[in-house]
Write a protein that holds these residues in place. Structure first.
Motif, PDB file in Angstrom:
ATOM      1  N   ARG A 217       0.843  -1.198   0.000  1.00 24.09           N
ATOM      2  CA  ARG A 217       0.000   0.000   0.000  1.00 24.09           C
ATOM      3  C   ARG A 217       0.874   1.241   0.000  1.00 24.09           C
ATOM      4  N   ASP A 218       0.556   2.169  -0.896  1.00 18.75           N
ATOM      5  CA  ASP A 218       1.253   3.460  -0.937  1.00 18.75           C
ATOM      6  C   ASP A 218       2.762   3.293  -1.086  1.00 18.75           C
ATOM      7  N   GLY A 219       3.165   2.294  -1.835  1.00 18.15           N
ATOM      8  CA  GLY A 219       4.584   2.086  -2.092  1.00 18.15           C
ATOM      9  C   GLY A 219       5.331   1.409  -0.955  1.00 18.15           C
ATOM     10  N   LEU A 220       4.624   0.953   0.070  1.00 23.94           N
ATOM     11  CA  LEU A 220       5.266   0.290   1.215  1.00 23.94           C
ATOM     12  C   LEU A 220       4.651  -1.080   1.445  1.00 23.94           C
ATOM     13  N   TYR A 221       5.475  -1.985   1.945  1.00 21.31           N
ATOM     14  CA  TYR A 221       4.989  -3.313   2.328  1.00 21.31           C
ATOM     15  C   TYR A 221       4.598  -3.244   3.808  1.00 21.31           C
ATOM     16  N   LYS A 222       3.288  -3.314   4.045  1.00 25.64           N
ATOM     17  CA  LYS A 222       2.762  -3.131   5.394  1.00 25.64           C
ATOM     18  C   LYS A 222       2.351  -4.472   6.000  1.00 25.64           C
ATOM     19  N   VAL A 223       2.701  -4.652   7.265  1.00 24.11           N
ATOM     20  CA  VAL A 223       2.369  -5.890   7.964  1.00 24.11           C
ATOM     21  C   VAL A 223       1.136  -5.623   8.834  1.00 24.11           C
ATOM     22  N   GLN A 224       0.051  -6.302   8.478  1.00 21.91           N
ATOM     23  CA  GLN A 224      -1.231  -6.108   9.158  1.00 21.91           C
ATOM     24  C   GLN A 224      -1.605  -7.378   9.912  1.00 21.91           C
ATOM     25  N   ILE A 225      -2.123  -7.213  11.115  1.00 18.84           N
ATOM     26  CA  ILE A 225      -2.489  -8.392  11.918  1.00 18.84           C
ATOM     27  C   ILE A 225      -3.984  -8.445  12.227  1.00 18.84           C
TER      28      ILE A 225
END
Length: 253
Positions: A217-225
């Motif tokens: 998302r938005d050029g970043l790899y986000k870690v969601q839990i």
């Protein structure tokens, strides 16, 4: 803006029907408040006035006068039945046509879909709240308080909430109410430009019991839990993640 007047029957010195340890005035108020909250929290373009919001004595004239003076678009009176029968029935004033009959048919059918009650039918009656209200009006009788099987259901808070949901579904259909956009509260424990770093953190979170995923998302790899419609639930998970050593944040979309 649709103006809905919700009238929980009886109240104060008038308990309404009683039976099996229940009083009608308490049940109608619980259903009405839940109905109000569903409509205001989940739908746009609706405003609500209630005849009472507590255990007050309110005369029939005071109820219809309040709705008439406010200029309500619809009057909905909520009751619990008595007299040895069983099931759900609805009433409108005799001889009225559309839109009252159309609204009643839609709301009645949605309630029957939602609740486990016998359908006693769509009826007419010369009730004050139906006769003296200047707008389309409907009165619902939600089970029999003196019937052991109906009363057992009416003692359940979740069942009363289901009755309220049926009323809400009917009103939403009848007045073409638009649902509010669903807000999701997401719990994130990291954001990286390099995917391998995000994958490593996600693996660590999974090893500690969290259901972690990696999203670009938005050029970043986000870690969601986790993602929740309830902010409280999201905050609870974020606190759990922080206690496990993760830098958790809650944000909404």
């Amino acid at each position: 803006m649709v103006k809905l007047f919700i009238d929980p029957g009886h109240g104060g010195s008038d308990p309404g029907a009683v039976g099996n340890g229940l009083q009608e005035k308490n049940l109608t108020l619980q259903i009405a408040i839940t109905l109000r909250d569903i409509l205001l929290n989940e739908y746009e373009g609706v405003t609500i006035l209630m005849s009472r919001t507590g255990d007050q004595t309110v005369s029939l004239s005071e109820r219809t006068n309040a709705a008439n003076n406010w200029g309500a678009d619809y009057y909905l009176s909520i009751h619990i039945n008595a007299g040895g029968g069983t099931g759900f029935e609805s009433y409108i004033y005799p001889g009225v046509g559309a839109p009252t009959t159309t609204y009643r048919d839609i709301i009645h059918d949605e309630i029957i879909k939602a609740v486990d009650f016998v359908d006693r039918g769509k009826k007419t009656a010369n009730f004050h709240v139906l006769r003296e209200s200047r707008m389309p009006a409907m009165l619902t009788e939600n089970g029999f308080i003196d019937n052991p099987n109906d009363a057992k259901k009416l003692k359940s808070t979740s069942f009363l909430a289901t009755i309220a949901t049926g009323h809400a579904n009917g009103l939403a259909r009848a007045f073409n109410l638009t649902r509010k956009p669903t807000i999701l509260y997401k719990v994130q424990i990291g954001a990286f430009r390099i995917k391998s770093n995000a994958d490593k953190l996600a693996a660590d979170a999974r090893s500690k019991g969290f259901d972690a995923i990696v999203l670009l998302r938005d050029g970043l790899y986000k870690v969601q839990i986790g993602a929740f419609t309830s902010k409280e639930n999201a905050e609870s998970l974020a606190t759990k993640a922080r206690n496990a050593g993760f830098d958790a944040i809650v944000y909404s979309e």
